[in-house]
Design a protein around this motif. Structure first.
Motif, PDB file in Angstrom:
ATOM      1  N   LEU A  20      14.872 -12.945   6.395  1.00  0.00           N
ATOM      2  CA  LEU A  20      16.316 -12.974   6.191  1.00  0.00           C
ATOM      3  C   LEU A  20      17.040 -11.812   6.878  1.00  0.00           C
ATOM      4  N   CYS A  21      16.294 -10.841   7.363  1.00  0.00           N
ATOM      5  CA  CYS A  21      16.882  -9.644   7.970  1.00  0.00           C
ATOM      6  C   CYS A  21      17.665 -10.011   9.227  1.00  0.00           C
ATOM      7  N   THR A  22      18.894  -9.495   9.324  1.00  0.00           N
ATOM      8  CA  THR A  22      19.743  -9.756  10.480  1.00  0.00           C
ATOM      9  C   THR A  22      19.692  -8.613  11.495  1.00  0.00           C
ATOM     10  N   GLY A  23      19.010  -7.527  11.150  1.00  0.00           N
ATOM     11  CA  GLY A  23      18.871  -6.409  12.070  1.00  0.00           C
ATOM     12  C   GLY A  23      20.128  -5.580  12.257  1.00  0.00           C
ATOM     13  N   ASP A  24      21.080  -5.684  11.322  1.00  0.00           N
ATOM     14  CA  ASP A  24      22.329  -4.924  11.434  1.00  0.00           C
ATOM     15  C   ASP A  24      22.123  -3.412  11.285  1.00  0.00           C
ATOM     16  N   GLY A  25      21.097  -3.015  10.565  1.00  0.00           N
ATOM     17  CA  GLY A  25      20.800  -1.600  10.411  1.00  0.00           C
ATOM     18  C   GLY A  25      21.605  -0.879   9.354  1.00  0.00           C
ATOM     19  N   ILE A  26      22.345  -1.613   8.552  1.00  0.00           N
ATOM     20  CA  ILE A  26      23.125  -0.979   7.484  1.00  0.00           C
ATOM     21  C   ILE A  26      22.208  -0.208   6.540  1.00  0.00           C
ATOM     22  N   CYS A  27      21.063  -0.767   6.251  1.00  0.00           N
ATOM     23  CA  CYS A  27      20.120  -0.109   5.343  1.00  0.00           C
ATOM     24  C   CYS A  27      19.663   1.236   5.905  1.00  0.00           C
ATOM     25  N   VAL A  28      19.442   1.291   7.205  1.00  0.00           N
ATOM     26  CA  VAL A  28      19.011   2.533   7.847  1.00  0.00           C
ATOM     27  C   VAL A  28      20.124   3.579   7.769  1.00  0.00           C
ATOM     28  N   TYR A  30      22.364   3.821   5.370  1.00  0.00           N
ATOM     29  CA  TYR A  30      22.434   4.274   3.983  1.00  0.00           C
ATOM     30  C   TYR A  30      21.238   5.140   3.595  1.00  0.00           C
ATOM     31  N   ALA A  31      20.040   4.722   3.961  1.00  0.00           N
ATOM     32  CA  ALA A  31      18.819   5.399   3.474  1.00  0.00           C
ATOM     33  C   ALA A  31      17.751   5.448   4.567  1.00  0.00           C
ATOM     34  N   PRO A  32      17.931   6.315   5.574  1.00  0.00           N
ATOM     35  CA  PRO A  32      16.938   6.395   6.646  1.00  0.00           C
ATOM     36  C   PRO A  32      15.576   6.904   6.172  1.00  0.00           C
ATOM     37  N   GLU A  33      15.541   7.496   4.987  1.00  0.00           N
ATOM     38  CA  GLU A  33      14.266   7.944   4.427  1.00  0.00           C
ATOM     39  C   GLU A  33      13.401   6.772   3.974  1.00  0.00           C
ATOM     40  N   VAL A  34      14.037   5.621   3.720  1.00  0.00           N
ATOM     41  CA  VAL A  34      13.345   4.450   3.165  1.00  0.00           C
ATOM     42  C   VAL A  34      13.236   3.306   4.164  1.00  0.00           C
ATOM     43  N   PHE A  35      14.235   3.157   5.036  1.00  0.00           N
ATOM     44  CA  PHE A  35      14.303   2.015   5.943  1.00  0.00           C
ATOM     45  C   PHE A  35      14.266   2.462   7.401  1.00  0.00           C
ATOM     46  N   GLU A  36      13.739   1.579   8.254  1.00  0.00           N
ATOM     47  CA  GLU A  36      13.741   1.848   9.691  1.00  0.00           C
ATOM     48  C   GLU A  36      13.717   0.525  10.442  1.00  0.00           C
ATOM     49  N   LEU A  37      14.456   0.470  11.553  1.00  0.00           N
ATOM     50  CA  LEU A  37      14.400  -0.700  12.430  1.00  0.00           C
ATOM     51  C   LEU A  37      13.205  -0.545  13.347  1.00  0.00           C
ATOM     52  N   ASP A  38      12.450  -1.620  13.504  1.00  0.00           N
ATOM     53  CA  ASP A  38      11.292  -1.593  14.388  1.00  0.00           C
ATOM     54  C   ASP A  38      11.677  -2.181  15.746  1.00  0.00           C
ATOM     55  N   ILE A  39      10.747  -2.182  16.656  1.00  0.00           N
ATOM     56  CA  ILE A  39      10.978  -2.677  18.016  1.00  0.00           C
ATOM     57  C   ILE A  39      11.391  -4.149  18.028  1.00  0.00           C
ATOM     58  N   VAL A  70      20.013   3.153  -1.747  1.00  0.00           N
ATOM     59  CA  VAL A  70      19.272   1.900  -1.546  1.00  0.00           C
ATOM     60  C   VAL A  70      19.986   0.737  -2.247  1.00  0.00           C
ATOM     61  N   ALA A  71      20.538   0.996  -3.442  1.00  0.00           N
ATOM     62  CA  ALA A  71      21.286  -0.056  -4.145  1.00  0.00           C
ATOM     63  C   ALA A  71      22.513  -0.468  -3.330  1.00  0.00           C
ATOM     64  N   ASP A  72      23.215   0.510  -2.754  1.00  0.00           N
ATOM     65  CA  ASP A  72      24.381   0.193  -1.917  1.00  0.00           C
ATOM     66  C   ASP A  72      23.965  -0.586  -0.674  1.00  0.00           C
ATOM     67  N   SER A  73      22.826  -0.238  -0.093  1.00  0.00           N
ATOM     68  CA  SER A  73      22.377  -0.976   1.088  1.00  0.00           C
ATOM     69  C   SER A  73      22.037  -2.416   0.721  1.00  0.00           C
ATOM     70  N   ALA A  74      21.431  -2.622  -0.452  1.00  0.00           N
ATOM     71  CA  ALA A  74      21.123  -3.990  -0.904  1.00  0.00           C
ATOM     72  C   ALA A  74      22.410  -4.786  -1.114  1.00  0.00           C
ATOM     73  N   LYS A  75      23.423  -4.132  -1.681  1.00  0.00           N
ATOM     74  CA  LYS A  75      24.697  -4.796  -1.950  1.00  0.00           C
ATOM     75  C   LYS A  75      25.411  -5.164  -0.651  1.00  0.00           C
ATOM     76  N   ASP A  76      25.374  -4.284   0.335  1.00  0.00           N
ATOM     77  CA  ASP A  76      26.130  -4.487   1.569  1.00  0.00           C
ATOM     78  C   ASP A  76      25.357  -5.190   2.678  1.00  0.00           C
ATOM     79  N   CYS A  77      24.088  -5.464   2.467  1.00  0.00           N
ATOM     80  CA  CYS A  77      23.257  -6.084   3.498  1.00  0.00           C
ATOM     81  C   CYS A  77      23.741  -7.510   3.787  1.00  0.00           C
ATOM     82  N   PRO A  78      24.115  -7.796   5.046  1.00  0.00           N
ATOM     83  CA  PRO A  78      24.592  -9.150   5.362  1.00  0.00           C
ATOM     84  C   PRO A  78      23.497 -10.217   5.253  1.00  0.00           C
ATOM     85  N   GLY A  79      22.248  -9.822   5.390  1.00  0.00           N
ATOM     86  CA  GLY A  79      21.156 -10.785   5.284  1.00  0.00           C
ATOM     87  C   GLY A  79      20.656 -10.990   3.861  1.00  0.00           C
ATOM     88  N   GLU A  80      21.178 -10.182   2.923  1.00  0.00           N
ATOM     89  CA  GLU A  80      20.734 -10.231   1.521  1.00  0.00           C
ATOM     90  C   GLU A  80      19.217 -10.253   1.436  1.00  0.00           C
TER      91      GLU A  80
END
Length: 101
Positions: A20-28, A30-39, A70-80
């Motif tokens: 479901l990930c859209t690759g928008d990077g909003i999570c990164v 908000y919380a770069p310690e927890v999330f990262e975009l891969d290649i 992390v909660a805010d990133s879950a709320k704002d994630c376009p891919g839910e």
């Protein structure tokens, strides 16, 4: 793996559904310690060792000081696609399957 007898009631874990990930990077953002975009352009959770967890539904512990980010990133994630659940009973507390308060 920990047994339920050793699990703190407040412990949370987080995972991302890459299907479901859209690759928008909003999570990164908000919380770069927890999330990262891969290649591949998708977001993944990463452990305390800074390594991405790329297995299907791989989880990492959620540090208490990052719960709000992390909660805010879950709320704002376009891919839910971000799921935060309690370790003790696997109930989702933030994300698309969480019950609204």
């Amino acid at each position: 793996m920990s047994t339920n007898a050793n699990v703190n009631d407040d412990e949370l874990e987080v995972w991302i559904d890459q299907e479901l990930c859209t690759g928008d990077g909003i999570c990164v953002e908000y919380a770069p310690e927890v999330f990262e975009l891969d290649i591949d352009g998708l977001a993944y959770v990463k452990g305390e060792d800074d390594e991405l967890r790329q297995e299907h539904r791989a989880t990492v512990p959620l540090p208490l000081d990052l719960i709000r980010d992390v909660a805010d990133s879950a709320k704002d994630c376009p891919g839910e696609c971000i799921h935060v659940r309690r370790v003790k009973d696997a109930v989702e507390v933030y994300g698309p399957e969480a019950e609204s308060a």
